[in-house]
Design a protein around this motif. Sequence first.
Motif, PDB file in Angstrom:
ATOM      1  N   SER A  17      34.973  27.933  15.296  1.00 38.19           N
ATOM      2  CA  SER A  17      34.351  28.635  14.164  1.00 38.19           C
ATOM      3  C   SER A  17      34.748  27.995  12.843  1.00 38.19           C
ATOM      4  O   SER A  17      35.826  27.401  12.719  1.00 38.19           O
ATOM      5  N   LEU A  18      33.851  28.136  11.882  1.00 36.32           N
ATOM      6  CA  LEU A  18      34.128  27.743  10.504  1.00 36.32           C
ATOM      7  C   LEU A  18      33.459  28.756   9.589  1.00 36.32           C
ATOM      8  O   LEU A  18      32.440  29.356   9.952  1.00 36.32           O
ATOM      9  N   ARG A  19      34.016  28.915   8.397  1.00 34.08           N
ATOM     10  CA  ARG A  19      33.405  29.788   7.392  1.00 34.08           C
ATOM     11  C   ARG A  19      33.172  28.981   6.123  1.00 34.08           C
ATOM     12  O   ARG A  19      34.116  28.503   5.507  1.00 34.08           O
ATOM     13  N   PHE A  80      28.517  33.410   1.701  1.00 35.81           N
ATOM     14  CA  PHE A  80      29.283  32.887   2.834  1.00 35.81           C
ATOM     15  C   PHE A  80      28.365  32.590   4.016  1.00 35.81           C
ATOM     16  O   PHE A  80      27.300  33.183   4.159  1.00 35.81           O
ATOM     17  N   LEU A  81      28.840  31.696   4.864  1.00 40.80           N
ATOM     18  CA  LEU A  81      28.177  31.451   6.132  1.00 40.80           C
ATOM     19  C   LEU A  81      29.259  31.380   7.203  1.00 40.80           C
ATOM     20  O   LEU A  81      30.017  30.410   7.268  1.00 40.80           O
ATOM     21  N   GLN A  82      29.352  32.432   8.006  1.00 40.96           N
ATOM     22  CA  GLN A  82      30.287  32.455   9.123  1.00 40.96           C
ATOM     23  C   GLN A  82      29.617  31.814  10.317  1.00 40.96           C
ATOM     24  O   GLN A  82      28.551  32.271  10.755  1.00 40.96           O
ATOM     25  N   MET A  83      30.219  30.769  10.848  1.00 39.05           N
ATOM     26  CA  MET A  83      29.619  30.020  11.951  1.00 39.05           C
ATOM     27  C   MET A  83      30.538  30.115  13.165  1.00 39.05           C
ATOM     28  O   MET A  83      31.675  29.638  13.118  1.00 39.05           O
ATOM     29  N   ASN A  84      30.046  30.743  14.207  1.00 40.67           N
ATOM     30  CA  ASN A  84      30.799  30.904  15.447  1.00 40.67           C
ATOM     31  C   ASN A  84      30.111  30.151  16.579  1.00 40.67           C
ATOM     32  O   ASN A  84      28.942  29.790  16.474  1.00 40.67           O
ATOM     33  N   SER A  85      30.835  29.946  17.664  1.00 40.14           N
ATOM     34  CA  SER A  85      30.293  29.266  18.845  1.00 40.14           C
ATOM     35  C   SER A  85      29.592  27.974  18.461  1.00 40.14           C
ATOM     36  O   SER A  85      28.459  27.700  18.881  1.00 40.14           O
TER      37      SER A  85
END
Length: 129
Positions: A17-19, A80-85
């Motif tokens: 993950s990255l934010r 924000f952009l929360q990026m998972n998987s």
Amino acid sequence: QVQLVESGGGWVQAGGSLRLSCAASTRTFSRYGMGWFRQAPGKDREFVASISWTGGVTYYADSVKGRFTISRDNAKNTVFLQMNSLRPEDTAVYYCAARPQLTTDTIKDLTTTGGYDYWGQGTQVTVSS
């Protein structure tokens, strides 16, 4: 004129993950629709996600639905952009964009590059397999 500065990019393994954050230099941030786009080497810039001025309406590209979440904090002039998987195919330069939002805006206005007036310099996201 609105200046946008992205941060939070980096290198991550697949599944991680990255934010991302985007800070805007405007006192009227709450009047702007905000979007995230990305551009991989040799490809066109593509839509990732967008959010309305109130945060009540969001749109996502099919490729990121269920994995990415866009949000905003109008008190801090930040989106924000929360990026998972994360997947290797998510590797790209990610750009933040802003447009003065109108009540007549269409989905196309908020999901295409032509709908945005201001752009950040981009932040690199690299996902390794």
